[in-house]
Design a protein around this motif. Structure first.
Motif, PDB file in Angstrom:
ATOM      1  N   TYR A 278      31.416  41.256-101.753  1.00  0.00           N
ATOM      2  CA  TYR A 278      32.283  40.076-101.790  1.00  0.00           C
ATOM      3  C   TYR A 278      32.685  39.716-103.216  1.00  0.00           C
ATOM      4  CZ  TYR A 278      32.419  38.488 -96.945  1.00  0.00           C
ATOM      5  OH  TYR A 278      32.691  38.364 -95.609  1.00  0.00           O
ATOM      6  N   PHE A 279      31.776  39.850-104.159  1.00  0.00           N
ATOM      7  CA  PHE A 279      32.054  39.420-105.520  1.00  0.00           C
ATOM      8  C   PHE A 279      32.773  40.486-106.350  1.00  0.00           C
ATOM      9  CE2 PHE A 279      29.180  35.952-104.629  1.00  0.00           C
ATOM     10  CZ  PHE A 279      29.684  34.928-105.422  1.00  0.00           C
TER      11      PHE A 279
ATOM     12  N   ARG B 235      36.731  30.037 -98.579  1.00  0.00           N
ATOM     13  CA  ARG B 235      35.958  30.181 -97.340  1.00  0.00           C
ATOM     14  C   ARG B 235      35.536  31.618 -97.051  1.00  0.00           C
ATOM     15  NH1 ARG B 235      41.313  29.464 -96.300  1.00  0.00           N
ATOM     16  NH2 ARG B 235      42.359  30.888 -94.871  1.00  0.00           N
ATOM     17  N   ALA B 236      35.642  32.509 -98.041  1.00  0.00           N
ATOM     18  CA  ALA B 236      35.150  33.872 -97.837  1.00  0.00           C
ATOM     19  C   ALA B 236      33.648  33.839 -97.562  1.00  0.00           C
ATOM     20  CB  ALA B 236      35.436  34.721 -99.076  1.00  0.00           C
ATOM     21  N   PHE B 237      33.223  34.694 -96.637  1.00  0.00           N
ATOM     22  CA  PHE B 237      31.815  34.784 -96.245  1.00  0.00           C
ATOM     23  C   PHE B 237      31.317  33.460 -95.672  1.00  0.00           C
ATOM     24  CE2 PHE B 237      27.561  36.893 -97.707  1.00  0.00           C
ATOM     25  CZ  PHE B 237      27.336  37.299 -96.416  1.00  0.00           C
ATOM     26  N   SER B 238      32.196  32.721 -95.004  1.00  0.00           N
ATOM     27  CA  SER B 238      31.807  31.419 -94.465  1.00  0.00           C
ATOM     28  C   SER B 238      30.762  31.544 -93.362  1.00  0.00           C
ATOM     29  CB  SER B 238      33.031  30.674 -93.943  1.00  0.00           C
ATOM     30  OG  SER B 238      33.669  31.409 -92.905  1.00  0.00           O
ATOM     31  N   HIS B 239      30.703  32.714 -92.707  1.00  0.00           N
ATOM     32  CA  HIS B 239      29.722  32.852 -91.640  1.00  0.00           C
ATOM     33  C   HIS B 239      28.289  32.924 -92.166  1.00  0.00           C
ATOM     34  CE1 HIS B 239      31.155  36.789 -92.899  1.00  0.00           C
ATOM     35  NE2 HIS B 239      30.129  37.386 -92.346  1.00  0.00           N
ATOM     36  N   VAL B 240      28.126  32.897 -93.485  1.00  0.00           N
ATOM     37  CA  VAL B 240      26.777  32.867 -94.057  1.00  0.00           C
ATOM     38  C   VAL B 240      26.063  31.560 -93.733  1.00  0.00           C
ATOM     39  CG1 VAL B 240      27.334  31.805 -96.291  1.00  0.00           C
ATOM     40  CG2 VAL B 240      25.488  33.474 -96.151  1.00  0.00           C
ATOM     41  N   TRP B 241      26.802  30.556 -93.248  1.00  0.00           N
ATOM     42  CA  TRP B 241      26.178  29.262 -92.957  1.00  0.00           C
ATOM     43  C   TRP B 241      25.009  29.397 -91.981  1.00  0.00           C
ATOM     44  CZ3 TRP B 241      25.510  26.930 -88.236  1.00  0.00           C
ATOM     45  CH2 TRP B 241      26.222  27.461 -87.161  1.00  0.00           C
TER      46      TRP B 241
ATOM     47  N   VAL C  28      34.379  43.532-104.995  1.00  0.00           N
ATOM     48  CA  VAL C  28      35.413  44.325-104.330  1.00  0.00           C
ATOM     49  C   VAL C  28      36.367  43.344-103.633  1.00  0.00           C
ATOM     50  CG1 VAL C  28      35.896  46.177-102.701  1.00  0.00           C
ATOM     51  CG2 VAL C  28      33.727  46.160-103.954  1.00  0.00           C
ATOM     52  N   PRO C  29      37.439  42.935-104.305  1.00  0.00           N
ATOM     53  CA  PRO C  29      38.329  41.909-103.737  1.00  0.00           C
ATOM     54  C   PRO C  29      38.873  42.233-102.361  1.00  0.00           C
ATOM     55  CG  PRO C  29      38.812  42.250-106.062  1.00  0.00           C
ATOM     56  CD  PRO C  29      37.830  43.317-105.675  1.00  0.00           C
ATOM     57  N   VAL C  30      39.153  43.523-102.076  1.00  0.00           N
ATOM     58  CA  VAL C  30      39.717  43.870-100.774  1.00  0.00           C
ATOM     59  C   VAL C  30      38.737  43.563 -99.647  1.00  0.00           C
ATOM     60  CG1 VAL C  30      38.894  46.263-100.730  1.00  0.00           C
ATOM     61  CG2 VAL C  30      41.028  45.658 -99.566  1.00  0.00           C
ATOM     62  N   TRP C  31      37.473  43.423 -99.982  1.00  0.00           N
ATOM     63  CA  TRP C  31      36.445  43.150 -98.983  1.00  0.00           C
ATOM     64  C   TRP C  31      36.552  41.735 -98.432  1.00  0.00           C
ATOM     65  CZ3 TRP C  31      32.998  46.087 -96.399  1.00  0.00           C
ATOM     66  CH2 TRP C  31      31.932  45.458 -95.757  1.00  0.00           C
ATOM     67  N   ARG C  32      37.129  40.812 -99.200  1.00  0.00           N
ATOM     68  CA  ARG C  32      37.139  39.403 -98.831  1.00  0.00           C
ATOM     69  C   ARG C  32      38.153  39.139 -97.725  1.00  0.00           C
ATOM     70  NH1 ARG C  32      37.804  37.802-105.143  1.00  0.00           N
ATOM     71  NH2 ARG C  32      35.875  38.827-105.882  1.00  0.00           N
ATOM     72  N   GLU C  33      37.694  38.516 -96.646  1.00  0.00           N
ATOM     73  CA  GLU C  33      38.571  38.216 -95.521  1.00  0.00           C
ATOM     74  C   GLU C  33      39.325  36.904 -95.716  1.00  0.00           C
ATOM     75  OE1 GLU C  33      34.970  35.775 -94.586  1.00  0.00           O
ATOM     76  OE2 GLU C  33      35.387  37.706 -95.540  1.00  0.00           O
ATOM     77  N   ALA C  34      38.989  36.171 -96.787  1.00  0.00           N
ATOM     78  CA  ALA C  34      39.620  34.877 -97.066  1.00  0.00           C
ATOM     79  C   ALA C  34      39.475  34.603 -98.555  1.00  0.00           C
ATOM     80  CB  ALA C  34      38.973  33.775 -96.230  1.00  0.00           C
ATOM     81  N   PRO C  35      40.182  33.594 -99.082  1.00  0.00           N
ATOM     82  CA  PRO C  35      40.031  33.253-100.501  1.00  0.00           C
ATOM     83  C   PRO C  35      38.586  32.903-100.842  1.00  0.00           C
ATOM     84  CG  PRO C  35      41.933  32.145 -99.566  1.00  0.00           C
ATOM     85  CD  PRO C  35      41.194  32.748 -98.421  1.00  0.00           C
TER      86      PRO C  35
END
Length: 384
Positions: free
Chosen positions: A104-105, A138-144, A107-114
């Motif tokens: 996520y940090f 909200r990238a990686f928001s499912h980490v909640w 590899v920008p193409v990996w991010r599904e959102a900003p």
């Protein structure tokens, strides 16, 4: 997401829990790729709209499995090793998580959102408590949900040590019921005093920030799972009698889940539905708890082995961490094939998501689990 294993405490493997875990990850994936990202065919829409409940099923499973693991020494008049417990959790959770976090940090193409937001919020598992930059970052928001479980893993062992100094089943039940009832009251108070007090355009974000994501408002499923573990560990007779009616438990569980979804309008819970905020989460927890009872009962449709469920259950954690990013990347790299949300595109997402999850599982998760278990065999109980 929830990384509890499909292995029963002292009784071998529970195929029924593998089935529930596989269903949970499928619901979550369909929800994120369908309802959130709009990448799946319209035919899966009804399932996608309610797929968020997969997280609640994960919570119940984790509460039951981890609770059973921690309570097992007490059944034999022993005491669990907190050092060993935390060490095993670290080996199980951190390697795959840190690899994905690095993607996520760096590899920008990996991010599904900003995004993502500040690195320390992910490393400290406090993303769901501070929510700085949400919803813009909200990238990686499912980490909640992983944050919720990490807080659970951190506090439950200490709480059990305190409670087991003078153990009483009624004390445990009173505490667990108190947490659930207290959570219902807290969600109502937050809804009335915080969320609804905001402007109409802000209420959706406020609902996510103060009610849906934070650990203190989402303990229902974990608490129900732990409650089941307490009953199974210290009231074996009760558990055995209920277990004879596995199919009835499964049917009652389905009714409870449907009832919870009805409270939510068969969609995502929101500030406009008080019943969904206050009652849907505990009702889901009870429904899925009954299904867990059915899955480990003497006789139930859920105890039957489902081909592929065990493999998918084992892959669930890696799949949970990676599926949103993989689908987003495939959608961007193959615009000619995935431009339409049809079944061909869905097949590509399925292969890609499972493929990357398999790489993480076999290349990261499994080797570290081997190291973890190797240290236990060679180094004793605490791995020293």
């Amino acid at each position: 997401m929830a990384e509890g294993v499909g292995v029963g405490v002292g009784v071998g493997r529970w195929d029924g829990l593998d089935t529930l875990r596989a269903c949970a990850i499928l619901l979550v994936v369909v929800y994120h790729l369908g309802a959130v990202q709009g990448l799946l065919p319209e035919a899966v829409g009804p399932v996608a709209e309610v797929g968020w409940i997969g997280v609640d099923l994960f919570f119940v499973l984790s509460g039951f499995l981890i609770g059973s693991q921690l309570l097992r020494p007490y059944v034999g008049e022993g005491v669990p090793s907190l050092r060993e417990f935390y060490r095993r959790r670290a080996y199980r959770i951190l390697p795959a998580y840190l690899v994905v976090l690095g993607l996520y940090f760096f590899v920008p193409v990996w991010r599904e959102a900003p995004g993502p937001v500040a690195w320390w919020q992910y490393v400290s598992f406090t993303w769901n408590l501070f929510l700085r930059g949400y919803p813009d970052a909200r990238a990686f928001s499912h980490v909640w949900s992983l944050c919720v479980e990490e807080h659970f893993y951190l506090l439950l062992p200490v709480l059990l040590v305190v409670m087991m100094r003078r153990p009483r089943v009624w004390k445990a039940v009173a505490l667990l019921v108190g947490i659930v009832v207290g959570g219902m009251w807290l969600r109502w108070w937050l809804l009335e005093r915080v969320v609804m007090a905001a402007g109409e355009e802000e209420r959706g974000v406020m609902f996510m920030r103060y009610i849906y994501y934070p650990t203190y408002a989402r303990l229902d499923g974990l608490v129900v799972g732990v409650g089941l573990a307490v009953v199974r560990s210290f009231r074996a007779g009760w558990w055995a009698r209920v277990g004879r009616y596995g199919n009835a438990c499964c049917a009652a569980g389905l009714v409870a889940v449907v009832g919870a979804l009805w409270l939510c309008g068969f969609g995502f819970p929101g500030a406009e539905r008080v019943g969904s905020v206050v009652f849907a989460f505990p009702l889901l927890a009870v429904g899925f708890g009954l299904m867990v009872v059915a899955a480990v009962s003497e006789r139930s449709v859920l105890t039957r082995r489902v081909p592929g469920a065990g493999w998918l259950a084992a892959m669930a954690y890696s799949l949970y961490l990676t599926h949103k990013s993989v689908a987003h990347a495939l959608h961007g790299m193959l615009p000619g094939i995935t431009a339409r949300a049809d079944w061909r595109a869905a097949g590509i997402y399925a292969v890609g998501c499972l493929g990357v999850a398999a790489v993480i599982f076999y290349g990261v998760e499994r080797p570290f689990l081997w190291v973890r278990d190797r240290r236990v065999v060679s180094g004793g109980r605490d791995g020293s």
